[in-house]
Write an enzyme that holds these catalytic residues in place. Sequence first.
Site, mmCIF file in Angstrom:
data_model
loop_
_atom_site.group_PDB
_atom_site.id
_atom_site.type_symbol
_atom_site.label_atom_id
_atom_site.label_comp_id
_atom_site.label_asym_id
_atom_site.label_seq_id
_atom_site.Cartn_x
_atom_site.Cartn_y
_atom_site.Cartn_z
ATOM 1 N N ARG A 63 0.857 -1.193 0.000
ATOM 2 C CA ARG A 63 0.000 0.000 0.000
ATOM 3 C C ARG A 63 0.892 1.242 0.000
ATOM 4 O O ARG A 63 1.233 1.778 1.052
ATOM 5 C CB ARG A 63 -0.926 -0.010 1.212
ATOM 6 C CG ARG A 63 -1.979 -1.101 1.136
ATOM 7 C CD ARG A 63 -2.804 -1.211 2.405
ATOM 8 N NE ARG A 63 -3.345 0.079 2.826
ATOM 9 C CZ ARG A 63 -4.488 0.229 3.486
ATOM 10 N NH1 ARG A 63 -5.207 -0.830 3.794
ATOM 11 N NH2 ARG A 63 -4.903 1.407 3.861
ATOM 12 N N ASP A 65 2.381 5.011 -0.270
ATOM 13 C CA ASP A 65 1.920 6.293 0.248
ATOM 14 C C ASP A 65 1.699 7.298 -0.874
ATOM 15 O O ASP A 65 2.099 7.074 -2.027
ATOM 16 C CB ASP A 65 2.951 6.872 1.229
ATOM 17 C CG ASP A 65 3.061 6.048 2.504
ATOM 18 O OD1 ASP A 65 2.083 5.369 2.865
ATOM 19 O OD2 ASP A 65 4.138 6.078 3.126
ATOM 20 N N TYR A 126 12.215 -1.920 -3.524
ATOM 21 C CA TYR A 126 12.030 -0.514 -3.867
ATOM 22 C C TYR A 126 13.334 0.075 -4.376
ATOM 23 O O TYR A 126 14.427 -0.414 -4.051
ATOM 24 C CB TYR A 126 11.595 0.297 -2.647
ATOM 25 C CG TYR A 126 10.151 0.150 -2.248
ATOM 26 C CD1 TYR A 126 9.197 1.084 -2.657
ATOM 27 C CD2 TYR A 126 9.724 -0.901 -1.447
ATOM 28 C CE1 TYR A 126 7.866 0.974 -2.273
ATOM 29 C CE2 TYR A 126 8.398 -1.026 -1.055
ATOM 30 C CZ TYR A 126 7.473 -0.087 -1.473
ATOM 31 O OH TYR A 126 6.157 -0.211 -1.095
ATOM 32 N N ARG A 214 11.663 5.517 3.368
ATOM 33 C CA ARG A 214 11.999 6.937 3.277
ATOM 34 C C ARG A 214 12.770 7.419 4.500
ATOM 35 O O ARG A 214 13.603 8.329 4.400
ATOM 36 C CB ARG A 214 10.723 7.744 3.055
ATOM 37 C CG ARG A 214 10.118 7.519 1.665
ATOM 38 C CD ARG A 214 8.658 7.931 1.597
ATOM 39 N NE ARG A 214 8.486 9.323 1.961
ATOM 40 C CZ ARG A 214 7.330 9.860 2.306
ATOM 41 N NH1 ARG A 214 6.241 9.086 2.375
ATOM 42 N NH2 ARG A 214 7.245 11.134 2.608
#
Length: 285
Positions: A63, A65, A126, A214
């Site tokens: 999910r 952001d 990622y 992040r």
Amino acid sequence: MSDDRDLVPPGQVRVRLDLSYDGAGFSGWARQEGRRTVQGEVEEALRIVTRAPERFELTVAGRTDAGVHARGQVAHVDLPAEVWAEQRGRLVRRLAGRLPHDVRVWRAEEAPAYFNARFSAVWRRYAYRVSDHPGGVDPLLRGHVLWHNWPLDVAAMNEASELLLGEHDFAAFCKRREGATTIRALRELRWERRPDGIVEGTVRADAFCHNMVRSLVGALLFVGDGHRPPSWPAAVLGARVRDSAVHVVRPHGLTLEEVAYPADARLAERNLQARRRRTLADAAG
């Protein structure tokens, strides 16, 4: 061993969707009232092309952001068998005609038994992309690359990254959610400077907690630009509490690149394992 939660209801077919999107115009993946989201757009397009009176709900691998992109996102949806029989050969093309240009479905196929886009995944990968060029970011890449106005030492960032690998409690790098564990297995974290000068980070784990990637990137940029030593991110990790010096970098540099799944015969086993709540004792073992 299996879990009845992963059985497809009688008369329905579980369909795996592979998709990508530019996250700039979305308030994240998850459907939200009054906001434009990836889930909302895809579910509405599915409803329209199948002429269904109500939407079919998607389950997603990650999910993402608001502002985060995806190149290799995976979702599943359970469709009535008669709807799938009618649509299977043309669903991708029909969705292309209904979806906005910032989200695409590339593949739609019947999933194997016990497949669950979220719980069956064994890892997510990622990429985070940064430019430290004194002139800024190429205007054609500005929506996908962060500008960091300090020269970056990639070797120092990799030295710090190696100390974070393994299974740990990443509470220091996660935004806590009630009832959710922050224990994760970080399998890959490395940086390289591409020929075009962009510094690209690869982050791979079984799963990620909220803001984890992040926050890790924010800490490692502080190492790369010399504001902190390579040992600092590991020290923050060991403290298991949020450090005000760890900044959550902006979302537009982050892209979900790939989600991996086990062999079909191991899907049910993987689902049970993923649903089991991990503890600190597990992380230490």
